[in-house]
Design a protein around this motif. Structure first.
Motif, PDB file in Angstrom:
ATOM      1  N   VAL A  88      -9.633   6.736  -9.237  1.00 26.31           N
ATOM      2  CA  VAL A  88      -8.248   6.403  -9.541  1.00 26.31           C
ATOM      3  C   VAL A  88      -8.130   4.889  -9.640  1.00 26.31           C
ATOM      4  CG1 VAL A  88      -7.626   6.462  -7.087  1.00 26.31           C
ATOM      5  CG2 VAL A  88      -5.827   6.593  -8.820  1.00 26.31           C
ATOM      6  N   VAL A  89      -7.398   4.430 -10.637  1.00 25.77           N
ATOM      7  CA  VAL A  89      -7.131   3.008 -10.806  1.00 25.77           C
ATOM      8  C   VAL A  89      -5.853   2.657 -10.046  1.00 25.77           C
ATOM      9  CG1 VAL A  89      -6.469   1.234 -12.477  1.00 25.77           C
ATOM     10  CG2 VAL A  89      -8.295   2.846 -13.030  1.00 25.77           C
ATOM     11  N   VAL A  90      -5.918   1.609  -9.259  1.00 26.12           N
ATOM     12  CA  VAL A  90      -4.755   1.170  -8.477  1.00 26.12           C
ATOM     13  C   VAL A  90      -4.382  -0.245  -8.899  1.00 26.12           C
ATOM     14  CG1 VAL A  90      -3.798   0.754  -6.181  1.00 26.12           C
ATOM     15  CG2 VAL A  90      -5.481   2.585  -6.531  1.00 26.12           C
ATOM     16  N   GLY A  91      -3.150  -0.392  -9.371  1.00 19.22           N
ATOM     17  CA  GLY A  91      -2.687  -1.690  -9.827  1.00 19.22           C
ATOM     18  C   GLY A  91      -1.423  -2.133  -9.125  1.00 19.22           C
ATOM     19  N   ARG A  92      -0.284  -1.785  -9.702  1.00 19.91           N
ATOM     20  CA  ARG A  92       0.980  -2.327  -9.225  1.00 19.91           C
ATOM     21  C   ARG A  92       1.270  -1.987  -7.767  1.00 19.91           C
ATOM     22  NH1 ARG A  92       7.087  -1.134 -11.517  1.00 19.91           N
ATOM     23  NH2 ARG A  92       8.114  -2.729 -10.255  1.00 19.91           N
ATOM     24  N   ALA A  93       0.870  -0.797  -7.325  1.00 17.83           N
ATOM     25  CA  ALA A  93       1.140  -0.415  -5.933  1.00 17.83           C
ATOM     26  C   ALA A  93       0.494  -1.400  -4.960  1.00 17.83           C
ATOM     27  CB  ALA A  93       0.636   0.998  -5.669  1.00 17.83           C
ATOM     28  N   TYR A  94      -0.690  -1.895  -5.321  1.00 16.88           N
ATOM     29  CA  TYR A  94      -1.339  -2.915  -4.486  1.00 16.88           C
ATOM     30  C   TYR A  94      -0.605  -4.244  -4.590  1.00 16.88           C
ATOM     31  CZ  TYR A  94      -4.381  -6.925  -3.827  1.00 16.88           C
ATOM     32  OH  TYR A  94      -4.875  -8.151  -3.485  1.00 16.88           O
ATOM     33  N   TYR A  95      -0.297  -4.664  -5.818  1.00 19.39           N
ATOM     34  CA  TYR A  95       0.322  -5.973  -6.006  1.00 19.39           C
ATOM     35  C   TYR A  95       1.723  -6.059  -5.402  1.00 19.39           C
ATOM     36  CZ  TYR A  95      -3.557  -6.986  -9.118  1.00 19.39           C
ATOM     37  OH  TYR A  95      -4.822  -7.192  -9.610  1.00 19.39           O
ATOM     38  N   GLU A  96       2.412  -4.935  -5.326  1.00 20.72           N
ATOM     39  CA  GLU A  96       3.745  -4.912  -4.728  1.00 20.72           C
ATOM     40  C   GLU A  96       3.699  -4.735  -3.210  1.00 20.72           C
ATOM     41  OE1 GLU A  96       6.642  -5.452  -6.070  1.00 20.72           O
ATOM     42  OE2 GLU A  96       6.122  -5.515  -8.202  1.00 20.72           O
ATOM     43  N   GLY A  97       2.488  -4.574  -2.660  1.00 18.00           N
ATOM     44  CA  GLY A  97       2.352  -4.446  -1.212  1.00 18.00           C
ATOM     45  C   GLY A  97       2.560  -3.044  -0.675  1.00 18.00           C
ATOM     46  N   ASN A  98       2.612  -2.048  -1.564  1.00 17.15           N
ATOM     47  CA  ASN A  98       2.808  -0.666  -1.108  1.00 17.15           C
ATOM     48  C   ASN A  98       1.540  -0.061  -0.522  1.00 17.15           C
ATOM     49  OD1 ASN A  98       5.223  -1.180  -2.342  1.00 17.15           O
ATOM     50  ND2 ASN A  98       5.219   0.613  -3.668  1.00 17.15           N
ATOM     51  N   ILE A  99       0.389  -0.584  -0.945  1.00 18.37           N
ATOM     52  CA  ILE A  99      -0.900  -0.127  -0.421  1.00 18.37           C
ATOM     53  C   ILE A  99      -1.716  -1.371  -0.072  1.00 18.37           C
ATOM     54  CG2 ILE A  99      -3.005   1.202  -0.867  1.00 18.37           C
ATOM     55  CD1 ILE A  99      -1.537   2.696  -3.052  1.00 18.37           C
ATOM     56  N   ARG A 100      -2.288  -1.373   1.111  1.00 15.12           N
ATOM     57  CA  ARG A 100      -3.104  -2.514   1.540  1.00 15.12           C
ATOM     58  C   ARG A 100      -4.549  -2.340   1.071  1.00 15.12           C
ATOM     59  NH1 ARG A 100      -1.115  -0.941   6.521  1.00 15.12           N
ATOM     60  NH2 ARG A 100      -3.272  -0.630   7.202  1.00 15.12           N
ATOM     61  N   LEU A 101      -5.246  -3.451   0.940  1.00 23.52           N
ATOM     62  CA  LEU A 101      -6.639  -3.406   0.521  1.00 23.52           C
ATOM     63  C   LEU A 101      -7.501  -2.619   1.489  1.00 23.52           C
ATOM     64  CD1 LEU A 101      -7.713  -6.876  -0.944  1.00 23.52           C
ATOM     65  CD2 LEU A 101      -7.682  -4.656  -2.087  1.00 23.52           C
ATOM     66  N   ASP A 102      -7.232  -2.762   2.777  1.00 26.02           N
ATOM     67  CA  ASP A 102      -8.050  -2.033   3.752  1.00 26.02           C
ATOM     68  C   ASP A 102      -7.816  -0.534   3.662  1.00 26.02           C
ATOM     69  OD1 ASP A 102      -5.440  -2.574   4.836  1.00 26.02           O
ATOM     70  OD2 ASP A 102      -6.164  -1.933   6.783  1.00 26.02           O
ATOM     71  N   GLU A 103      -6.602  -0.117   3.312  1.00 19.22           N
ATOM     72  CA  GLU A 103      -6.331   1.307   3.117  1.00 19.22           C
ATOM     73  C   GLU A 103      -7.071   1.834   1.897  1.00 19.22           C
ATOM     74  OE1 GLU A 103      -1.808   1.776   4.901  1.00 19.22           O
ATOM     75  OE2 GLU A 103      -2.059   1.027   2.858  1.00 19.22           O
ATOM     76  N   MET A 104      -7.064   1.050   0.823  1.00 22.58           N
ATOM     77  CA  MET A 104      -7.802   1.436  -0.376  1.00 22.58           C
ATOM     78  C   MET A 104      -9.290   1.530  -0.074  1.00 22.58           C
ATOM     79  SD  MET A 104      -5.696  -1.062  -3.009  1.00 22.58           S
ATOM     80  CE  MET A 104      -6.953  -1.031  -4.271  1.00 22.58           C
ATOM     81  N   VAL A 135       0.544   5.532  -9.409  1.00 22.37           N
ATOM     82  CA  VAL A 135       0.250   5.502  -7.977  1.00 22.37           C
ATOM     83  C   VAL A 135       1.235   4.564  -7.278  1.00 22.37           C
ATOM     84  CG1 VAL A 135      -1.426   4.763  -6.244  1.00 22.37           C
ATOM     85  CG2 VAL A 135      -2.194   6.057  -8.224  1.00 22.37           C
ATOM     86  N   SER A 136       1.871   5.071  -6.211  1.00 20.39           N
ATOM     87  CA  SER A 136       2.910   4.287  -5.545  1.00 20.39           C
ATOM     88  C   SER A 136       2.622   4.001  -4.080  1.00 20.39           C
ATOM     89  CB  SER A 136       4.264   5.003  -5.657  1.00 20.39           C
ATOM     90  OG  SER A 136       4.214   6.269  -5.009  1.00 20.39           O
ATOM     91  N   ASN A 137       1.777   4.826  -3.450  1.00 16.97           N
ATOM     92  CA  ASN A 137       1.521   4.627  -2.017  1.00 16.97           C
ATOM     93  C   ASN A 137       0.221   5.317  -1.611  1.00 16.97           C
ATOM     94  OD1 ASN A 137       2.164   7.449  -1.676  1.00 16.97           O
ATOM     95  ND2 ASN A 137       4.328   6.900  -1.623  1.00 16.97           N
ATOM     96  N   LEU A 138      -0.112   5.194  -0.346  1.00 15.02           N
ATOM     97  CA  LEU A 138      -1.354   5.759   0.165  1.00 15.02           C
ATOM     98  C   LEU A 138      -1.384   7.273   0.026  1.00 15.02           C
ATOM     99  CD1 LEU A 138      -4.046   5.266   1.673  1.00 15.02           C
ATOM    100  CD2 LEU A 138      -2.770   5.476   3.811  1.00 15.02           C
ATOM    101  N   GLN A 139      -0.268   7.929   0.227  1.00 13.04           N
ATOM    102  CA  GLN A 139      -0.231   9.384   0.138  1.00 13.04           C
ATOM    103  C   GLN A 139      -0.600   9.871  -1.256  1.00 13.04           C
ATOM    104  OE1 GLN A 139       0.083  11.490   2.704  1.00 13.04           O
ATOM    105  NE2 GLN A 139      -0.416  13.097   1.210  1.00 13.04           N
ATOM    106  N   ASP A 140      -0.216   9.113  -2.285  1.00 18.41           N
ATOM    107  CA  ASP A 140      -0.598   9.466  -3.653  1.00 18.41           C
ATOM    108  C   ASP A 140      -2.111   9.491  -3.791  1.00 18.41           C
ATOM    109  OD1 ASP A 140       2.023   9.680  -4.501  1.00 18.41           O
ATOM    110  OD2 ASP A 140       2.110   7.646  -5.305  1.00 18.41           O
ATOM    111  N   LEU A 141      -2.787   8.504  -3.208  1.00 21.55           N
ATOM    112  CA  LEU A 141      -4.243   8.454  -3.279  1.00 21.55           C
ATOM    113  C   LEU A 141      -4.872   9.635  -2.552  1.00 21.55           C
ATOM    114  CD1 LEU A 141      -4.986   4.650  -2.725  1.00 21.55           C
ATOM    115  CD2 LEU A 141      -4.797   5.904  -4.875  1.00 21.55           C
TER     116      LEU A 141
END
Length: 241
Positions: A217-233, A200-206
């Protein structure tokens, strides 16, 4: 679809590995409990935790940290890494884990895993790691030529409900999830709750995974790298794992 934030623990730190390679790690937080508190504050009740030390040693070295997430942060936690026996499963369930993920054990000790599924169908999660379409195990160093259906059907009969599937080639790579693979698995085994992991790399993937009716879906690195925000998740998240 359930969005499940991930915390990978190595030496008491929050890290991410590339394709499971311990030599290719990035440290994101030296305080895992603080990281868990961020997820709780954002409205998440359930997280995915991997004990990378346990995966290598077979000892659940990070279990005290996980217990803090359960007892102090009041999160529901599913965990994997180093689960090799029925005794390991019982230890983790008695420690308060809501889900125990088994991958290599399910391949190497199928009778023990099946008995655990029969006894705890709601808590047992099969970790189905795939490498070029084949089941991988033993730290992803070995693969099996056994057809997936032949492996899964007896477990479904035993009461298996949830499968967390990782496309190894995309794990930690931010290259996008293997949507075609997950969609195919969902169609072939519609009675299972499928959780996608890896890529998973960005919001569109989700959003794309959500359109294929996956359970989670498990979200890891995309969140930690700032590609997806917590509020978007959180906005995409549906409670109830």
């Amino acid at each position: 679809m359930n969005i499940i934030p991930a915390i990978d623990l190595l030496d008491g730190q929050v890290v991410r590995l590339q394709k499971g390679d311990y030599a290719k790690k990035t440290v994101y937080n030296h305080n895992p409990v603080r990281e868990a508190e961020k997820f709780k504050a954002a409205g998440f009740e359930h997280i995915h935790v991997v004990d990378l030390n346990g995966a290598k040693s077979g000892n659940f070295e990070n279990l005290p940290i996980i217990r803090q997430m359960i007892d102090n942060v009041e999160l529901s936690v599913q965990t994997g890494g180093g689960v090799r026996s029925r005794e390991d499963i019982d230890l983790l369930l008695n420690a308060g884990l809501s889900g125990v993920i088994c991958s290599s054990m399910a391949v190497k000790s199928p009778d023990a895993f099946r008995s655990a599924v029969e006894a705890n169908p709601d808590e047992m999660i099969l970790g189905l790691d795939l490498k070029d379409g084949k089941m991988a195990y033993g730290g992803w160093l070995e693969t099996s030529d056994r057809p997936i259906a032949e492996f899964l059907n007896p477990l479904i009969e035993a009461g298996l409900k949830t499968v967390l599937s990782t496309d190894i080639a995309r794990d930690g790579m931010l290259s996008g999830p293997n949507v075609e693979m997950y969609s195919d698995l969902q169609k072939r085994f519609p009675d299972l709750n499928w959780i996608a992991s890896g890529g998973v790399s960005n919001l569109q993937d989700l959003i794309e995974l959500q359109n294929h009716n996956l359970h989670g879906v498990v979200v890891g690195r995309a969140y930690y790298e700032g590609n997806i925000r917590l509020d978007e998740m959180r906005d995409l998240h549906k409670a109830g794992v």
